[in-house]
Scaffold this motif. Structure first.
Motif, PDB file in Angstrom:
ATOM      1  N   SER A   9      48.980  59.624  49.584  1.00  0.00           N
ATOM      2  CA  SER A   9      50.401  59.784  49.883  1.00  0.00           C
ATOM      3  C   SER A   9      50.611  60.147  51.352  1.00  0.00           C
ATOM      4  O   SER A   9      51.497  59.615  52.009  1.00  0.00           O
ATOM      5  CB  SER A   9      51.007  60.862  48.984  1.00  0.00           C
ATOM      6  OG  SER A   9      52.326  61.151  49.350  1.00  0.00           O
ATOM      7  N   SER A  12      49.726  57.036  53.510  1.00  0.00           N
ATOM      8  CA  SER A  12      50.708  55.965  53.359  1.00  0.00           C
ATOM      9  C   SER A  12      52.012  56.279  54.096  1.00  0.00           C
ATOM     10  O   SER A  12      52.769  55.375  54.432  1.00  0.00           O
ATOM     11  CB  SER A  12      50.986  55.681  51.885  1.00  0.00           C
ATOM     12  OG  SER A  12      51.704  56.736  51.289  1.00  0.00           O
ATOM     13  N   HIS A  13      52.262  57.564  54.342  1.00  0.00           N
ATOM     14  CA  HIS A  13      53.452  57.966  55.104  1.00  0.00           C
ATOM     15  C   HIS A  13      53.132  58.162  56.582  1.00  0.00           C
ATOM     16  O   HIS A  13      53.948  58.689  57.340  1.00  0.00           O
ATOM     17  CB  HIS A  13      54.048  59.254  54.519  1.00  0.00           C
ATOM     18  CG  HIS A  13      54.766  59.035  53.229  1.00  0.00           C
ATOM     19  ND1 HIS A  13      54.149  59.140  52.010  1.00  0.00           N
ATOM     20  CD2 HIS A  13      56.051  58.686  52.977  1.00  0.00           C
ATOM     21  CE1 HIS A  13      55.023  58.885  51.056  1.00  0.00           C
ATOM     22  NE2 HIS A  13      56.183  58.601  51.614  1.00  0.00           N
ATOM     23  N   LEU A  65      57.326  65.698  51.504  1.00  0.00           N
ATOM     24  CA  LEU A  65      56.850  64.541  50.751  1.00  0.00           C
ATOM     25  C   LEU A  65      57.065  64.695  49.243  1.00  0.00           C
ATOM     26  O   LEU A  65      56.735  63.802  48.473  1.00  0.00           O
ATOM     27  CB  LEU A  65      55.369  64.293  51.041  1.00  0.00           C
ATOM     28  CG  LEU A  65      55.045  63.856  52.464  1.00  0.00           C
ATOM     29  CD1 LEU A  65      53.541  63.731  52.645  1.00  0.00           C
ATOM     30  CD2 LEU A  65      55.739  62.559  52.817  1.00  0.00           C
ATOM     31  N   TRP A  67      55.726  67.107  47.184  1.00  0.00           N
ATOM     32  CA  TRP A  67      54.580  67.626  46.435  1.00  0.00           C
ATOM     33  C   TRP A  67      54.720  69.116  46.122  1.00  0.00           C
ATOM     34  O   TRP A  67      54.252  69.582  45.090  1.00  0.00           O
ATOM     35  CB  TRP A  67      53.293  67.388  47.206  1.00  0.00           C
ATOM     36  CG  TRP A  67      52.895  65.966  47.211  1.00  0.00           C
ATOM     37  CD1 TRP A  67      53.193  65.030  48.161  1.00  0.00           C
ATOM     38  CD2 TRP A  67      52.157  65.280  46.202  1.00  0.00           C
ATOM     39  NE1 TRP A  67      52.672  63.815  47.809  1.00  0.00           N
ATOM     40  CE2 TRP A  67      52.034  63.935  46.617  1.00  0.00           C
ATOM     41  CE3 TRP A  67      51.585  65.671  45.007  1.00  0.00           C
ATOM     42  CZ2 TRP A  67      51.349  62.984  45.855  1.00  0.00           C
ATOM     43  CZ3 TRP A  67      50.907  64.727  44.258  1.00  0.00           C
ATOM     44  CH2 TRP A  67      50.793  63.405  44.683  1.00  0.00           C
ATOM     45  N   LYS A  85      53.738  65.103  39.520  1.00  0.00           N
ATOM     46  CA  LYS A  85      54.075  63.687  39.755  1.00  0.00           C
ATOM     47  C   LYS A  85      53.346  62.829  38.784  1.00  0.00           C
ATOM     48  O   LYS A  85      52.288  63.108  38.351  1.00  0.00           O
ATOM     49  CB  LYS A  85      53.719  63.300  41.179  1.00  0.00           C
ATOM     50  CG  LYS A  85      54.629  63.935  42.192  1.00  0.00           C
ATOM     51  CD  LYS A  85      54.441  63.271  43.522  1.00  0.00           C
ATOM     52  CE  LYS A  85      55.464  63.819  44.489  1.00  0.00           C
ATOM     53  NZ  LYS A  85      55.761  62.972  45.577  1.00  0.00           N
TER      54      LYS A  85
END
Length: 85
Positions: A9, A12-13, A65, A67, A85
């Motif tokens: 994550s 990917s960001h 993000l 989380w 998640k």
């Protein structure tokens, strides 16, 4: 939810996954609730050199993000918890 998904994550960001950041995330991963950032910092420093700024910025990033979630108010006790998640 697992650590590999969390790291994916971040990448990917467009965020870097540094040794210090991974150390912080692994330590946080073992906790259900993060209630005292100062104590967390001391715990982290006993195992690896990390800075206050890196601890705070990692927690802030994980919140951004989606989380971690901040609970409480500015006037009261604040704590963070993982969002499933």
């Amino acid at each position: 939810m697992n650590m590999e998904i969390l790291i994916a994550s971040l990448t990917s960001h467009g965020h870097r996954v540094t040794t210090q950041r991974v150390h912080i995330m692994k330590h946080l991963w073992q906790k259900n609730i993060i209630s005292n950032i100062d104590d967390l910092y001391v715990e982290l420093r006993t195992k690896q050199l990390v800075s206050w700024a890196t601890v705070y910025s990692t927690i802030k990033l994980l919140c951004q993000l989606g989380w971690l979630q901040l609970h409480g108010s500015e006037a009261g006790d604040k704590y963070y918890s993982w969002i499933k998640k």
